[in-house]
Motif scaffolding. Structure first.
Motif, PDB file in Angstrom:
ATOM      1  N   GLY A  66       0.816  -1.215   0.000  1.00  9.30           N
ATOM      2  CA  GLY A  66       0.000   0.000   0.000  1.00  9.30           C
ATOM      3  C   GLY A  66       0.849   1.264   0.000  1.00  9.30           C
ATOM      4  N   SER A  67       2.145   1.134   0.285  1.00  8.34           N
ATOM      5  CA  SER A  67       3.047   2.286   0.267  1.00  8.34           C
ATOM      6  C   SER A  67       3.513   2.643  -1.141  1.00  8.34           C
ATOM      7  N   ASN A  68       3.283   1.766  -2.107  1.00  7.55           N
ATOM      8  CA  ASN A  68       3.862   1.955  -3.440  1.00  7.55           C
ATOM      9  C   ASN A  68       2.772   1.896  -4.508  1.00  7.55           C
ATOM     10  N   ILE A  69       2.706   2.927  -5.319  1.00 13.23           N
ATOM     11  CA  ILE A  69       1.733   2.920  -6.411  1.00 13.23           C
ATOM     12  C   ILE A  69       2.356   2.251  -7.634  1.00 13.23           C
ATOM     13  N   CYS A  70       1.638   1.274  -8.184  1.00 13.51           N
ATOM     14  CA  CYS A  70       2.005   0.696  -9.474  1.00 13.51           C
ATOM     15  C   CYS A  70       0.841   0.935 -10.420  1.00 13.51           C
ATOM     16  N   THR A  99       0.561   5.513   4.719  1.00 17.00           N
ATOM     17  CA  THR A  99       1.080   4.185   4.392  1.00 17.00           C
ATOM     18  C   THR A  99       2.097   3.782   5.459  1.00 17.00           C
ATOM     19  N   PRO A 100       2.469   2.495   5.521  1.00 14.57           N
ATOM     20  CA  PRO A 100       3.482   2.096   6.505  1.00 14.57           C
ATOM     21  C   PRO A 100       4.778   2.906   6.368  1.00 14.57           C
ATOM     22  N   THR A 101       5.201   3.219   5.152  1.00 15.09           N
ATOM     23  CA  THR A 101       6.433   4.001   4.994  1.00 15.09           C
ATOM     24  C   THR A 101       6.275   5.382   5.616  1.00 15.09           C
ATOM     25  N   ALA A 129      -8.112   1.807   0.554  1.00  8.46           N
ATOM     26  CA  ALA A 129      -7.764   1.263   1.870  1.00  8.46           C
ATOM     27  C   ALA A 129      -6.377   1.683   2.325  1.00  8.46           C
ATOM     28  N   SER A 130      -5.646   2.426   1.484  1.00  8.40           N
ATOM     29  CA  SER A 130      -4.329   2.909   1.871  1.00  8.40           C
ATOM     30  C   SER A 130      -4.218   4.376   1.454  1.00  8.40           C
ATOM     31  N   ILE A 131      -3.265   5.056   2.019  1.00  8.60           N
ATOM     32  CA  ILE A 131      -2.777   6.387   1.671  1.00  8.60           C
ATOM     33  C   ILE A 131      -3.767   7.548   1.755  1.00  8.60           C
ATOM     34  N   ASP A 132      -5.045   7.346   1.466  1.00 11.41           N
ATOM     35  CA  ASP A 132      -5.957   8.485   1.406  1.00 11.41           C
ATOM     36  C   ASP A 132      -6.191   9.126   2.775  1.00 11.41           C
ATOM     37  N   TYR A 133      -6.246  10.449   2.750  1.00 10.51           N
ATOM     38  CA  TYR A 133      -6.766  11.182   3.904  1.00 10.51           C
ATOM     39  C   TYR A 133      -8.239  10.814   4.072  1.00 10.51           C
ATOM     40  N   ALA A 134      -8.753  11.066   5.276  1.00  7.69           N
ATOM     41  CA  ALA A 134     -10.131  10.679   5.582  1.00  7.69           C
ATOM     42  C   ALA A 134     -11.137  11.535   4.820  1.00  7.69           C
ATOM     43  N   ALA A 135     -12.202  10.881   4.335  1.00 11.43           N
ATOM     44  CA  ALA A 135     -13.394  11.609   3.897  1.00 11.43           C
ATOM     45  C   ALA A 135     -14.238  11.911   5.129  1.00 11.43           C
ATOM     46  N   LEU A 136     -14.021  11.098   6.167  1.00 10.83           N
ATOM     47  CA  LEU A 136     -14.724  11.245   7.435  1.00 10.83           C
ATOM     48  C   LEU A 136     -13.962  10.431   8.477  1.00 10.83           C
TER      49      LEU A 136
END
Ligand SMILES: Cc1cc2nc3c(=O)[nH]c(=O)nc-3n(C[C@H](O)[C@H](O)[C@H](O)COP(=O)(O)OP(=O)(O)OC[C@H]3O[C@@H](n4cnc5c(N)ncnc54)[C@H](O)[C@@H]3O)c2cc1C
Ligand code: SF4
Ligand code: FES
Ligand code: FES
Lengths: 180, 307
Positions: free
Chosen positions: A156-160, B102-104, B228-235
């Motif tokens: 989820g940290s990497n966009i492909c 994300t985890p990173t 399910a990853s990276i996005d800021y919350a819509a709510l």
């Protein structure tokens, strides 16, 4: 205005508690390791690790994608932990050990995850591949047999934008399952 | 390439030095940089001095302090999420850290940086040229709000994932300045009146610790986002049951989170829906986000054990 960088030069000095950085500085000095080689950077305070690796050390395996933290193409390891090079200042790296995708292979042989990504055809345009290889390397070093949820979370940290991730997952699963 | 604007950098090795540097005009604290550096690349902020805490590892420590868990403001979200006491006793805080980006980015971003996260808006978190094409807005380089043209201020949304949970857990922020140290409940750290002045920190003040009470009823964290990853919350929703009643803290809807209380827990979703009205600060449909207030509060309540 930035330089001199001398890969392979003098060993990094230990972090100094009263060294440079005690007063505001627009030029900074930082000594750290890149793929095991000592580097001494004298750079503007604004220099990111991504710019430094690509433009000053010529290590172009680390990709320049969004420059904003969104894509993960610039992922490197700092002291074994994944970091985005585009959001890391060189100034912050005194005493650190940086590993880029160029540092994953040993003795001219691809690392297990690099080899698996290659054999599974997990790269199309290949722009995301170095970041993914670096990130999966950190995961597998910490947890040699991660389950699918753990692999997916890290990816989820990497966009492909090309592969749909299926073959990347297959490659990761193969290495994760090895020995089980 | 998005070059950073010019600044000087400084990494003091005492708290005193950190506070002195932070009090200089144009100074800003650099923690993980995951909020600040992208914003600087977009020319939303142009600090002349970045003050780093990297020589003060004690401000990144996490330790048990009586009934509290004391979390250094510069502890990364990854360290917080993995801490054994957080996992065993404060699972909602671990859940909230785990939904940030994300985890990173969790390995870079800090808890203090999350509490101080800038408010966000679809018209603000954009490249400089994009914003200039619209003539800017109240929060940056302009004099009109594109979200509420007749409004009096800015409605940019508080979007920090850990805050609703910390609020309901009764956490306190320890804040240091050159004139001394004070402690404020996280619930009093924010001002909902204007998205340009949402954070109640005086210039030069630095958040040093977050104190989280270890006992009390469980809290549930629920984030609504597109991916399910990276996005800021819509709510963002956190809930806690208290006797037969319940409280919710809802965020990503305005400059500060909003608390809603219900004497009977089953009334909480409707009360929240009546009270909370998201505005068009987000690329996701406002009507859908409004609808989701009730749904998200109900889902969070369903997941929250009855005391
Ligand atoms: C692609 C991407 C996605 C993201 N998604 C999310 C998300 O889903 N949810 C979310 O909550 N965040 C998200 N973030 C934002 C960010 O990663 C986190 O909020 C993180 O916790 C910020 O911490 P930091 O240490 O990086 O803060 P920084 O960027 O270092 O600082 C943020 C601000 O707080 C100030 N500050 C920091 N520490 C202190 C302190 N101790 N005292 C006083 N002021 C301080 C800084 O001066 C700055 O103004 C995302 C970021 C990116 C790049
Ligand atoms: S709410 Fe209005 S003033 Fe505030 S950032 Fe958005 S467009 Fe700008
Ligand atoms: S280039 Fe660093 S995250 Fe995209
Ligand atoms: S192979 Fe093209 S982005 Fe992943």
């Amino acid at each position: 205005m930035s330089d001199p960088t001398r890969p392979g030069g003098s060993p990094p000095e230990p972090p100094r508690s009263r060294g440079p950085g005690r007063g505001p500085a627009s030029e900074v000095v930082a000594s750290f390791l890149v793929n095991g080689e000592a580097v001494r950077a004298l750079v503007p305070a604004t220099r990111t690790l991504l710019e430094f690796l690509r433009d000053e050390l010529g290590l172009t395996g680390t990709k320049h994608g969004c420059d904003l933290g969104d894509c993960g193409a610039c992922t490197v390891l700092v002291d074994g932990v994944p970091r985005l090079a585009c959001l890391t200042l060189v100034a912050e790296l005194e005493g650190a050990a940086v590993t880029t995708v160029e540092g994953l292979a040993a003795d001219g042989r691809l690392s297990p995850i690099q080899d698996a990504l290659d054999r599974h055809g997990a790269a199309q345009c290949g722009y995301c591949t170095p970041g993914i290889a670096v990130n999966l390397t950190a995961l597998l070093a910490e947890e040699p047999h991660p389950d699918d949820a753990a692999i997916r979370e890290v990816l989820g940290s990497n966009i492909c934008r090309c592969t749909g991730y299926t073959r990347i997952l297959d490659a990761a699963r193969e290495v994760a399952g090895g020995g089980q | 390439m998005l070059p950073l604007p010019r600044f000087a950098w400084q990494a003091p090795d005492t708290l005193h030095g950190l506070l002195d540097a932070a009090a200089r005009p144009g100074a800003r604290i650099l923690a993980g940089g995951t909020d600040l550096l992208p914003s600087m690349k977009h020319r939303l902020h142009r600090p002349s001095l970045l003050v780093s805490a990297r020589r003060l590892p004690e401000l990144a420590a996490i330790y048990e302090d009586g009934d509290d868990l004391c979390i250094g403001a510069f502890a990364t979200l990854r360290a917080v999420r993995r801490h054994p006491v957080v996992r065993a006793e404060l699972p909602a805080l671990a859940d909230a850290c785990a939904t940030v980006a994300t985890p990173t980015i969790q390995a870079m971003g800090t808890l203090g940086g999350n509490l101080c996260l800038d408010t966000r808006c679809a018209f603000y978190n954009q490249p400089e040229g994009w914003r200039q094409a619209l003539g800017g807005c109240l929060k940056a380089d302009g004099d009109v709000c594109h979200v509420a043209r007749k409004g009096a201020g800015c409605y940019a949304a508080h979007s920090a994932d850990t805050v609703p949970v910390l609020w309901l857990l009764g956490a306190r922020a320890r804040i240091a300045g050159r004139r001394g140290t004070r402690e404020v409940p996280v619930s009093e750290l924010y001002d909902g009146a204007d998205g340009r002045r949402w954070l109640r920190l005086e210039p030069g003040e630095v958040l040093t610790h977050v104190l989280v009470p270890r006992r009390g009823a469980p809290v549930v964290h629920h984030k609504v986002r597109l991916r399910a990853s990276i996005d800021y919350a819509a709510l963002l929703v956190a809930v806690r049951r208290e006797g037969s009643g319940a409280r919710a803290v809802i965020s990503a809807v305005g400059p500060a989170p909003v608390e809603v209380r219900a004497a009977r827990a089953e009334e909480l979703p409707d009360l929240a829906h009546a009270r909370v009205k998201p505005l068009g600060t987000h690329v996701v449909s406002t009507a859908w986000r409004r609808h989701m207030v009730r749904v998200a509060v109900r889902r969070a309540l369903d997941a929250c054990p009855v005391p």
